[in-house]
Structure formats: structure tokens, C-alpha cells
Design a protein around this motif. Structure first.
Motif, PDB file in Angstrom:
ATOM      1  N   ARG A  10       1.395   7.166   8.785  1.00  0.00           N
ATOM      2  CA  ARG A  10       1.159   5.785   8.363  1.00  0.00           C
ATOM      3  C   ARG A  10       0.086   5.715   7.287  1.00  0.00           C
ATOM      4  O   ARG A  10       0.210   4.975   6.310  1.00  0.00           O
ATOM      5  N   GLN A  11      -0.979   6.501   7.466  1.00  0.00           N
ATOM      6  CA  GLN A  11      -2.046   6.485   6.465  1.00  0.00           C
ATOM      7  C   GLN A  11      -1.536   7.000   5.127  1.00  0.00           C
ATOM      8  O   GLN A  11      -1.849   6.428   4.072  1.00  0.00           O
ATOM      9  N   ALA A  12      -0.731   8.049   5.157  1.00  0.00           N
ATOM     10  CA  ALA A  12      -0.163   8.571   3.915  1.00  0.00           C
ATOM     11  C   ALA A  12       0.746   7.542   3.260  1.00  0.00           C
ATOM     12  O   ALA A  12       0.750   7.387   2.029  1.00  0.00           O
ATOM     13  N   LEU A  13       1.501   6.819   4.083  1.00  0.00           N
ATOM     14  CA  LEU A  13       2.381   5.779   3.563  1.00  0.00           C
ATOM     15  C   LEU A  13       1.578   4.670   2.889  1.00  0.00           C
ATOM     16  O   LEU A  13       1.903   4.246   1.767  1.00  0.00           O
ATOM     17  N   ILE A  14       0.526   4.205   3.562  1.00  0.00           N
ATOM     18  CA  ILE A  14      -0.315   3.142   2.999  1.00  0.00           C
ATOM     19  C   ILE A  14      -0.950   3.613   1.692  1.00  0.00           C
ATOM     20  O   ILE A  14      -0.960   2.897   0.679  1.00  0.00           O
ATOM     21  N   ASP A  15      -1.491   4.843   1.694  1.00  0.00           N
ATOM     22  CA  ASP A  15      -2.106   5.401   0.488  1.00  0.00           C
ATOM     23  C   ASP A  15      -1.128   5.395  -0.679  1.00  0.00           C
ATOM     24  O   ASP A  15      -1.498   5.083  -1.821  1.00  0.00           O
ATOM     25  N   ASP A  16       0.105   5.732  -0.395  1.00  0.00           N
ATOM     26  CA  ASP A  16       1.120   5.827  -1.453  1.00  0.00           C
ATOM     27  C   ASP A  16       1.581   4.449  -1.912  1.00  0.00           C
ATOM     28  O   ASP A  16       1.576   4.136  -3.107  1.00  0.00           O
ATOM     29  N   ALA A  34       3.250  -3.305  -8.311  1.00  0.00           N
ATOM     30  CA  ALA A  34       3.367  -4.689  -7.833  1.00  0.00           C
ATOM     31  C   ALA A  34       2.301  -5.015  -6.806  1.00  0.00           C
ATOM     32  O   ALA A  34       1.782  -6.144  -6.761  1.00  0.00           O
ATOM     33  N   ILE A  35       1.962  -4.056  -5.941  1.00  0.00           N
ATOM     34  CA  ILE A  35       0.944  -4.283  -4.912  1.00  0.00           C
ATOM     35  C   ILE A  35      -0.450  -4.072  -5.480  1.00  0.00           C
ATOM     36  O   ILE A  35      -1.367  -4.875  -5.259  1.00  0.00           O
ATOM     37  N   ALA A  36      -0.624  -3.018  -6.252  1.00  0.00           N
ATOM     38  CA  ALA A  36      -1.945  -2.704  -6.797  1.00  0.00           C
ATOM     39  C   ALA A  36      -2.477  -3.826  -7.684  1.00  0.00           C
ATOM     40  O   ALA A  36      -3.683  -4.092  -7.703  1.00  0.00           O
ATOM     41  N   ALA A  37      -1.591  -4.497  -8.414  1.00  0.00           N
ATOM     42  CA  ALA A  37      -2.035  -5.562  -9.322  1.00  0.00           C
ATOM     43  C   ALA A  37      -2.722  -6.688  -8.570  1.00  0.00           C
ATOM     44  O   ALA A  37      -3.722  -7.250  -9.050  1.00  0.00           O
ATOM     45  N   VAL A  38      -2.203  -7.055  -7.390  1.00  0.00           N
ATOM     46  CA  VAL A  38      -2.819  -8.125  -6.598  1.00  0.00           C
ATOM     47  C   VAL A  38      -4.097  -7.635  -5.947  1.00  0.00           C
ATOM     48  O   VAL A  38      -5.144  -8.302  -6.017  1.00  0.00           O
ATOM     49  N   LEU A  39      -4.070  -6.473  -5.321  1.00  0.00           N
ATOM     50  CA  LEU A  39      -5.251  -5.982  -4.617  1.00  0.00           C
ATOM     51  C   LEU A  39      -6.406  -5.720  -5.586  1.00  0.00           C
ATOM     52  O   LEU A  39      -7.567  -5.970  -5.252  1.00  0.00           O
ATOM     53  N   GLU A  40      -6.102  -5.247  -6.765  1.00  0.00           N
ATOM     54  CA  GLU A  40      -7.151  -4.984  -7.752  1.00  0.00           C
ATOM     55  C   GLU A  40      -7.826  -6.278  -8.201  1.00  0.00           C
ATOM     56  O   GLU A  40      -8.990  -6.270  -8.603  1.00  0.00           O
ATOM     57  N   ALA A  41      -7.092  -7.395  -8.117  1.00  0.00           N
ATOM     58  CA  ALA A  41      -7.632  -8.694  -8.545  1.00  0.00           C
ATOM     59  C   ALA A  41      -8.414  -9.399  -7.453  1.00  0.00           C
ATOM     60  O   ALA A  41      -8.932 -10.493  -7.678  1.00  0.00           O
ATOM     61  N   THR A  42      -8.521  -8.807  -6.260  1.00  0.00           N
ATOM     62  CA  THR A  42      -9.331  -9.393  -5.184  1.00  0.00           C
ATOM     63  C   THR A  42     -10.780  -8.931  -5.333  1.00  0.00           C
ATOM     64  O   THR A  42     -11.061  -7.958  -6.041  1.00  0.00           O
ATOM     65  N   PRO A  43     -11.726  -9.611  -4.678  1.00  0.00           N
ATOM     66  CA  PRO A  43     -13.130  -9.202  -4.795  1.00  0.00           C
ATOM     67  C   PRO A  43     -13.385  -7.754  -4.373  1.00  0.00           C
ATOM     68  O   PRO A  43     -14.265  -7.092  -4.921  1.00  0.00           O
ATOM     69  N   GLN A  44     -12.626  -7.241  -3.411  1.00  0.00           N
ATOM     70  CA  GLN A  44     -12.830  -5.871  -2.949  1.00  0.00           C
ATOM     71  C   GLN A  44     -12.231  -4.837  -3.874  1.00  0.00           C
ATOM     72  O   GLN A  44     -12.612  -3.665  -3.832  1.00  0.00           O
ATOM     73  N   GLY A  45     -11.258  -5.245  -4.695  1.00  0.00           N
ATOM     74  CA  GLY A  45     -10.541  -4.285  -5.503  1.00  0.00           C
ATOM     75  C   GLY A  45      -9.547  -3.489  -4.675  1.00  0.00           C
ATOM     76  O   GLY A  45      -9.481  -3.616  -3.441  1.00  0.00           O
ATOM     77  N   LEU A  46      -8.765  -2.653  -5.329  1.00  0.00           N
ATOM     78  CA  LEU A  46      -7.739  -1.872  -4.639  1.00  0.00           C
ATOM     79  C   LEU A  46      -8.344  -0.926  -3.613  1.00  0.00           C
ATOM     80  O   LEU A  46      -7.883  -0.844  -2.468  1.00  0.00           O
ATOM     81  N   VAL A  47      -9.397  -0.214  -3.983  1.00  0.00           N
ATOM     82  CA  VAL A  47      -9.990   0.767  -3.065  1.00  0.00           C
ATOM     83  C   VAL A  47     -10.563   0.076  -1.832  1.00  0.00           C
ATOM     84  O   VAL A  47     -10.345   0.507  -0.691  1.00  0.00           O
ATOM     85  N   GLY A  48     -11.295  -1.022  -2.041  1.00  0.00           N
ATOM     86  CA  GLY A  48     -11.874  -1.737  -0.905  1.00  0.00           C
ATOM     87  C   GLY A  48     -10.814  -2.329   0.002  1.00  0.00           C
ATOM     88  O   GLY A  48     -10.947  -2.288   1.236  1.00  0.00           O
ATOM     89  N   ALA A  49      -9.751  -2.890  -0.588  1.00  0.00           N
ATOM     90  CA  ALA A  49      -8.670  -3.465   0.221  1.00  0.00           C
ATOM     91  C   ALA A  49      -7.970  -2.381   1.032  1.00  0.00           C
ATOM     92  O   ALA A  49      -7.636  -2.584   2.218  1.00  0.00           O
ATOM     93  N   ARG A  50      -7.732  -1.223   0.416  1.00  0.00           N
ATOM     94  CA  ARG A  50      -7.098  -0.112   1.125  1.00  0.00           C
ATOM     95  C   ARG A  50      -7.954   0.332   2.305  1.00  0.00           C
ATOM     96  O   ARG A  50      -7.456   0.511   3.423  1.00  0.00           O
ATOM     97  N   GLU A  51      -9.257   0.513   2.070  1.00  0.00           N
ATOM     98  CA  GLU A  51     -10.138   0.982   3.139  1.00  0.00           C
ATOM     99  C   GLU A  51     -10.215  -0.033   4.269  1.00  0.00           C
ATOM    100  O   GLU A  51     -10.243   0.336   5.448  1.00  0.00           O
ATOM    101  N   THR A  52     -10.256  -1.326   3.915  1.00  0.00           N
ATOM    102  CA  THR A  52     -10.308  -2.361   4.940  1.00  0.00           C
ATOM    103  C   THR A  52      -9.035  -2.369   5.772  1.00  0.00           C
ATOM    104  O   THR A  52      -9.086  -2.477   7.006  1.00  0.00           O
TER     105      THR A  52
END
Length: 319
Positions: free
Chosen positions: A64-70, A76-94
């Protein structure tokens, strides 16, 4: 179901009769600003959820973790998460932390890991939209904010088209609520009630608008729209998390722009699907973000609809 035209000066009361469903453009709303493709984002999230559901076993943690990482790196997903206050890395870790801590319980709207991922990812649209909005950090800030209005003051003047119940604050109040539920278990939705009976003016206008449309497209005996949650402080959000609720952080509720409305209870009146389609229609129009949380659905007002709804509130309330 035909969605009624909503001008800023519309007054309470049904204004249309049900007819064929149509895709509509929200009158008075500003054009959508350039930004991530939300249709593509929601479609990519839906595909991800299918894969998460196939890896439901405890032995699948690494997969599951590998799937989420990928998948979170997909454009399409990275564009939204990168535009949040946490950014893509922070959203992934959360998200990974939420998944690692997840424990199913009766209070949580996340019935399983798939639901948890859905709620988290779809609610990121809220925080992307309102990333520059200040958070209500404490209960005292919610109670004192001039940006919020008292729903009870409006209700007593018959200016609300939707219903709600407040959360009991005393042992006696909780006891009376429990007795009422035993005597009439289906009379009202099963909800803890509002901790804060306060809301932004634009949100009040949105809920009144939805409530009128819902009433216009359902049989006369159908109860009005029921709101189960409005603004929350970050302090209260963490309180809910400790109790086991799927209260995401950061949250549109703590910015004052998100609400939850009851869906499941309307099954008994044959109106659940009507309400669901009404809400999804508004999402397609770009007016709200919608997250299916099971019993209740989470809505967040889009910034582009704010001016129209503020004008609608002022016209309706005679401000």
C-alpha cells in the motif's frame, strides 16, 4: 431534476417544479481560475481507491505504501497536492501517517482504509482552495469572530431553510438526548449535533439555497435539509481526532468554509438520491467540493462562488 436558477436576490421558498436534469452554470459565479484539473484529480483518486481496496489485508502494508508513493506522483494528483499548504511531500507523509494510525471504530466516517484515503484526498481540494485563509485555532476564536453569524438568532426570525441540533453541553442534556433517541429513534438524524452554532454568511446562503432546491424537488412531507457540522476550531478538530473521528488536518471546517449535511437519514423518505444528485450537480458547476463520508456528506464552498453568495445573504437578510 432541473436545478433552479439562483439570482443574488432570491427569496426563501420553492421557485421551480421538478423537470429533466440538466448540467447548469451557476449564475453570478466568477469564471473558474486557472489551476489543477479537478475532474482529472477526482478521476485519478477514484482509480487509486480501487487499487487501495485490493490491498486491504494487514500483510499488504508495504504494498500500500508503495502504491501511495507511486500514485500521488501522477500529474493529476500531484498538481492538487502541490498547491496545498503542505505541498506534495507533506500531504503524502500525512496520508501515510493517517493510514498507519487508522483504527476502525463506530464514530469514524472512515469505515475502512479505502474510505480514509478517499476522505483525505478529496478534502485536499478544500485546503487548496482556501490555502491563504486563516485558521480558527481555538474555541474562543470561533465564538468571538465577527466573520461568523449566530444561527440561532437567524432561526428564531425564520431566516433559515435548513435544520440542525446543538450538541448537549451538560450531563442532563445528554441524558435527555439519549431518552429522546430511545423513544423516537428515527425522528431525527443520529448526530452529536453542532459544537458551534455559528457560520460564515456565505455558507448560510449556500445552505439556504440548497435547502430550497431540495424542498422544490422532493415530496411535501420530506423534512428540510439537515446540517450536522459547520465551523470548527483546530482545538475542537484535535478533540474529535482523540475521540476516534476521521477529522482531517488541516481541514476546511477549521477555515469556516466547510459543512457536513445528512444523507443517510433521507433514505427513509426516498430523498437521499435526490439530495446526492443535487450536491454533485453543484460540484460539477464548480460551486462546491463534495466528499462522500457515508452518513453525511462534506461540502466546501469554492472561492469563485463567495461573492454571489455573500450578495445573496445580504439580499435575503435585508442587510
Amino acid at each position: 431534476m432541473r436545478v433552479p436558477s439562483r439570482s443574488p436576490g432570491q427569496r426563501p421558498g420553492p421557485s421551480v417544479t421538478p423537470a429533466a436534469r440538466t448540467r447548469r452554470r451557476v449564475p453570478g459565479a466568477s469564471p473558474r481560475p486557472a489551476g489543477p484539473d479537478l475532474d482529472a484529480y477526482r478521476a485519478a483518486v477514484a482509480d487509486l481507491l480501487v487499487e487501495v481496496g485490493a490491498l486491504a489485508g494487514e500483510s499488504c502494508d508495504a504494498a500500500r505504501q508503495a502504491l501511495i508513493d507511486d500514485r500521488l506522483r501522477e500529474p493529476a494528483i500531484a498538481a492538487v497536492l502541490e498547491a496545498t499548504p503542505q505541498g506534495l511531500v507533506g500531504a503524502r507523509e500525512t496520508l501515510l501517517l493517517e493510514m498507519a494510525r487508522y483504527q476502525p471504530n463506530a464514530r469514524s466516517s472512515a469505515a475502512d482504509l479505502t474510505a480514509l484515503v478517499r476522505i483525505y484526498l478529496l478534502s485536499r481540494v478544500d485546503v487548496m482552495w482556501w490555502r491563504d485563509a486563516p485558521t480558527f485555532l481555538t474555541d474562543a476564536q470561533v465564538d468571538a469572530s465577527p466573520d461568523l453569524v449566530d444561527l440561532e438568532w437567524l432561526r428564531r426570525r425564520d431566516l433559515l431553510r435548513f435544520r440542525y441540533t446543538e450538541q448537549p453541553r451538560t450531563l442532563l442534556g445528554r441524558g435527555m438526548r439519549a431518552v429522546s433517541r430511545r423513544l423516537r429513534p428515527a425522528a431525527t438524524p443520529r448526530t452529536a449535533g453542532l459544537r458551534f452554532r455559528r457560520a460564515r454568511r456565505e455558507v448560510v446562503a449556500l445552505l439556504n439555497d440548497i435547502a430550497r432546491e431540495f424542498a422544490a424537488n422532493t415530496p411535501p412531507a420530506t423534512p428540510p435539509l439537515w446540517v450536522t457540522s459547520l465551523v470548527r476550531s483546530a482545538e475542537h478538530q484535535h478533540r474529535l481526532r482523540r475521540l476516534g473521528y476521521a477529522a482531517m488536518v488541516p481541514s476546511g471546517h477549521c477555515l469556516g468554509w466547510a459543512v457536513d449535511v445528512e444523507l443517510e437519514w433521507f433514505d427513509r423518505f426516498g430523498a437521499r438520491e435526490t439530495l446526492a444528485e443535487l450536491l454533485l450537480s453543484r460540484q460539477r458547476a464548480g460551486e462546491v467540493n463534495v466528499v462522500d463520508e457515508g452518513q453525511a456528506w462534506h461540502l466546501c464552498l469554492a472561492p469563485t462562488a463567495g461573492l454571489r453568495l455573500r450578495q445573496a445573504y445580504e439580499a435575503e437578510m435585508g442587510v
